[in-house]
Design an enzyme around this catalytic site. Structure first.
Site, mmCIF file in Angstrom:
data_model
loop_
_atom_site.group_PDB
_atom_site.id
_atom_site.type_symbol
_atom_site.label_atom_id
_atom_site.label_comp_id
_atom_site.label_asym_id
_atom_site.label_seq_id
_atom_site.Cartn_x
_atom_site.Cartn_y
_atom_site.Cartn_z
ATOM 1 N N THR A 53 2.607 22.830 18.579
ATOM 2 C CA THR A 53 3.895 23.214 19.389
ATOM 3 C C THR A 53 5.091 22.246 19.198
ATOM 4 O O THR A 53 5.226 21.047 18.989
ATOM 5 C CB THR A 53 3.723 23.365 21.163
ATOM 6 O OG1 THR A 53 4.799 23.539 21.599
ATOM 7 C CG2 THR A 53 3.201 22.082 21.411
ATOM 8 N N GLU A 54 6.245 22.741 19.036
ATOM 9 C CA GLU A 54 7.360 22.153 18.219
ATOM 10 C C GLU A 54 8.153 21.153 19.233
ATOM 11 O O GLU A 54 8.647 20.213 18.619
ATOM 12 C CB GLU A 54 8.389 23.039 17.696
ATOM 13 C CG GLU A 54 9.293 23.845 18.594
ATOM 14 C CD GLU A 54 8.574 25.384 18.821
ATOM 15 O OE1 GLU A 54 7.413 25.472 18.523
ATOM 16 O OE2 GLU A 54 9.220 26.250 18.797
ATOM 17 N N ASN A 55 7.642 20.932 20.499
ATOM 18 C CA ASN A 55 8.313 20.217 21.143
ATOM 19 C C ASN A 55 7.301 18.838 21.245
ATOM 20 O O ASN A 55 7.739 17.878 21.872
ATOM 21 C CB ASN A 55 8.386 20.492 22.748
ATOM 22 C CG ASN A 55 7.149 21.037 23.273
ATOM 23 O OD1 ASN A 55 6.183 21.764 22.725
ATOM 24 N ND2 ASN A 55 6.761 20.451 24.472
ATOM 25 N N SER A 95 8.029 16.264 14.268
ATOM 26 C CA SER A 95 7.455 17.648 14.698
ATOM 27 C C SER A 95 8.172 18.716 13.848
ATOM 28 O O SER A 95 7.596 19.433 13.014
ATOM 29 C CB SER A 95 7.774 18.124 16.267
ATOM 30 O OG SER A 95 7.227 19.312 16.447
#
Lengths: 216, 237, 237, 216
Positions: A53-55, A95
């Site tokens: 998840t890009e966070n 990320s």
């Protein structure tokens, strides 16, 4: 469990399950917000996907049980998640290095429009007064090796979402590999769109009728 | 189940082909994956481009790879060493090519390779011979030189602890270029002092997330270059 | 003795001047330095450019800073929120400027600011409206857009543990943009859940080294945005 | 202890001590290999410097006692060091982000030549057959806020090292702030070199004689 569609065509769950079948074992996968999130519920027997998840989390697990939420453990949709053993946290530059650097195998995204060349529009209607909001979608489509789209075949008003050219502002050009709709699975090939499969009870003609671009 | 462990250093480096670009972790001997390098010498791949801050010490590890004629091109920042004549001799004889890159530019180019950034501007080396022939650009009142990403076919890396998903931690200054090289190589091969179960490395403490790692082999007691050099050893033994 | 601790959030944000560029850590409410933001509202600095992934929630924290008219320009990737009308209303009224930046480009521009890289090329946004008017360049068979660094006068950051040298760790996904913003700001102001003695954070586990941090204030029990919003609170109370 | 110089002029230790006096309390400092390393032994009473070594350590401590060396804890000169409480480790890209990004206050470097404009040459004689080796010097001189040079005033053969123009390949242009030699302290000002101080027993004329550029 896959909930069967009430009428002809696939339900959202069936669409997600169908897309999941095309993701190889061991893949690093990023799932967009909405229908794409359902993919995690339909990992085929014997396969493991690792979710990014890009966070800033690799090794995202399923949603927590009610009451077990950790307010500082969320996904890109800002909803509580869990982590699996072997997860890792990192900052946004790392990320997106994973994303932009081509380290993710698959991402599954929603769409407003997809063109015959694989252009994707999924972030803005471009209408005046709309608040434009792009998030990580533009990075995902250029960086992830295989971009799958999960979407209803037509809009709520019956307009084709698969079109000759996108009229909405683009997220990326020539980025989509496959489209999974309630009616069909369509491949974006070099020579154009190819109908790979229709949902039970759906004819090829119906799919062609509801598609705004030629289907081979 | 995802399991990136392999049984031996020989198996770990088996895929390396002639002509590959190989990044080698380490700053001098610290963090140098000596067992993987020796396995690569045994394996026989040649015409390699090697990327490392230095050019190895004595006649073991990276210096042995170079000394055995496997490296035709070296990308590094500091090819001089008080402990090795291998590179200087080949270089003076015109038998190895050198691309000299300032250390910070080398690090940033490798990171850029891993992060999908094909080029960037840096103030480093402007006005010096190392910027000659490169594109210069004035930005915000400064002058900057355009540098390109650096990517590799393989990275050979030494770490402290790994798990079978490829998550890594390092020990002290042995970290150096290794996390960057893991990102920049198509296939990253790691020797770990210890392999543990997923979850044993705290997710907050992972330095290299497993997504950047392809093969992990346990080497519990790695050789120490300086000791081998003191003993006058050279590889192959 | 180096001691970056300050006694209160008011003292921490005291130096912020009108017209400053202020980076604010956090992804939505997670990692958002709400006490520092409220202290900045009290302090009164205006005409700010704020950099954050979003535009805040409800009428507290970043949304309150915006809602109180202190921000004239917003740099962010995702200004929509299901929990806030503050930004949309000001934006539609033409009272706040928006620079929309894809999330990965935003992160990389901030990192570049901190790392002394004035510009870089990225494939992200090529062929879309967000690349319009920007320099494009073909490199290695791809097309890339030139993006510029992003630097700030101040960063407001929330972390988990800090020491008096400014070393920081974060909690889970609350890390997000914060380590990058610490690097990119001339003055980095941090609220920490806990301040410990130097050495209590393992040197291997430091996420933000103290060199990137200027002021640290302890806020042991930070407010939770979503709870405040559920209670219908708005700042100033 | 500062060892006094046998004849006129400063010893290496005195040069280092003199440079240390110009470094402010709380500074983040990078010390080059050789004479610059001596600076750490002469931190003025009441000040603390935090040492950065570009191979990935902030909070470097003094050399370890014999037998206490940790083979994986070294400095940029590849010699064993220690760390202070509050130290941190990081990779090379982060380390050079600190340097290039302007986060370090002071670096102290050796020199082969310094020009009147503050150009520095310290990495190569440019001779054919020499193995060029640059390391981190080019990053340090462009990135660190204040670059101090510690060097003997003349070469072993008596040639000036402070010159009108460097003849050796440059490390950086207009980067040096101050020069500390065995004979003098010289500031690189906008209008040229300024003699700030001479060592005990050294006359201004002697310094001018041994300097290859005008001194105001």
């Amino acid at each position: 469990m896959v909930t069967p569609s009430p009428g002809a065509g696939w339900s959202r769950e069936e669409m997600a399950a169908r897309a999941a079948r095309d993701i190889p074992d061991g893949a690093y996968v990023n799932l967009g917000i909405g229908i794409p999130e359902l993919v995690a519920r339909f990992v085929p027997e014997g396969r493991t996907f690792l979710y990014h998840t890009e966070n800033g989390l690799l090794g995202m697990g399923p949603p927590p049980a009610p009451g077990e939420e950790d307010p500082e453990l969320i996904n890109a949709g800002k909803r509580p998640v869990t982590m699996i053993p072997g997860a890792s946290f990192f900052h946004h530059a790392d990320s997106f290095a994973m994303i932009r650097g081509g380290h993710l195998d698959v991402c599954v995204l929603g769409a407003m429009q997809v063109s015959r060349e694989g252009d994707l529009a999924n972030w803005s209607t471009g209408e005046p007064g709309a608040i434009p909001a792009v998030g990580g979608a533009m990075d995902l489509v250029v960086g992830v090796k295989t971009v799958l789209v999960l979407t209803q075949h037509v809009t709520k008003t019956g307009e084709p979402k698969i079109v000759e050219r996108c009229t909405y502002p683009l997220t990326g050009r020539r980025v989509v590999s496959r489209i999974y709709t309630d009616l069909a699975v369509i491949e974006v090939a070099r020579e154009g769109l190819r109908l790979l499969e229709t949902a039970p009870g759906v004819t090829e003609d119906e799919v062609r009728d509801k598609t705004g671009a030629p289907l081979a | 189940m995802i399991d990136k462990r392999v049984g031996s250093v020989a198996e770990a480096v088996a895929p390396v082909t002639d002509g590959s670009v190989v990044m080698v972790g380490g700053f001098g001997e610290v963090g140098s994956p000596i067992e993987l390098i020796h396995a690569l010498i045994d394996q026989g791949a040649k015409d390699l481009t090697a990327v490392n801050n230095n050019t190895g010490n004595g006649e073991v590890g990276l210096a042995a790879l170079i000394g055995n004629g496997r490296v035709t091109r070296m990308v590094c920042s500091y090819p001089r060493s008080s402990h090795s004549k291998v590179f200087p001799e080949l270089y003076r004889a015109g038998r190895i090519e050198l691309e000299l890159v300032p250390q910070g530019t080398l690090a940033e180019r490798i990171r850029a390779g891993g992060a999908g950034i094909p080029a960037f501007y840096t103030p480093c080396s402007v006005g010096t011979p190392l910027a000659e022939g490169k594109e210069l650009r004035d930005l915000d009142g400064g002058t900057y030189v355009l540098e390109r990403w650096l990517r590799a076919d393989y990275a050979l890396i030494k770490c402290e602890v790994a798990d079978r998903l490829g998550n890594l931690t390092y020990n002290k200054t042995a970290r150096n270029f290794s996390p960057l090289m893991c990102m920049a190589a198509a296939t990253t091969i790691v020797q770990a002092r210890r392999i543990v179960e997923p979850g044993e490395i705290d997710p907050e403490h992972v330095v290299t997330p497993g997504i950047f790692v392809d093969r992990v082999v346990e080497v519990p007691d790695p050789l120490v270059e300086s000791r081998l050099i003191a003993e006058g050893r050279s590889y192959p033994w």
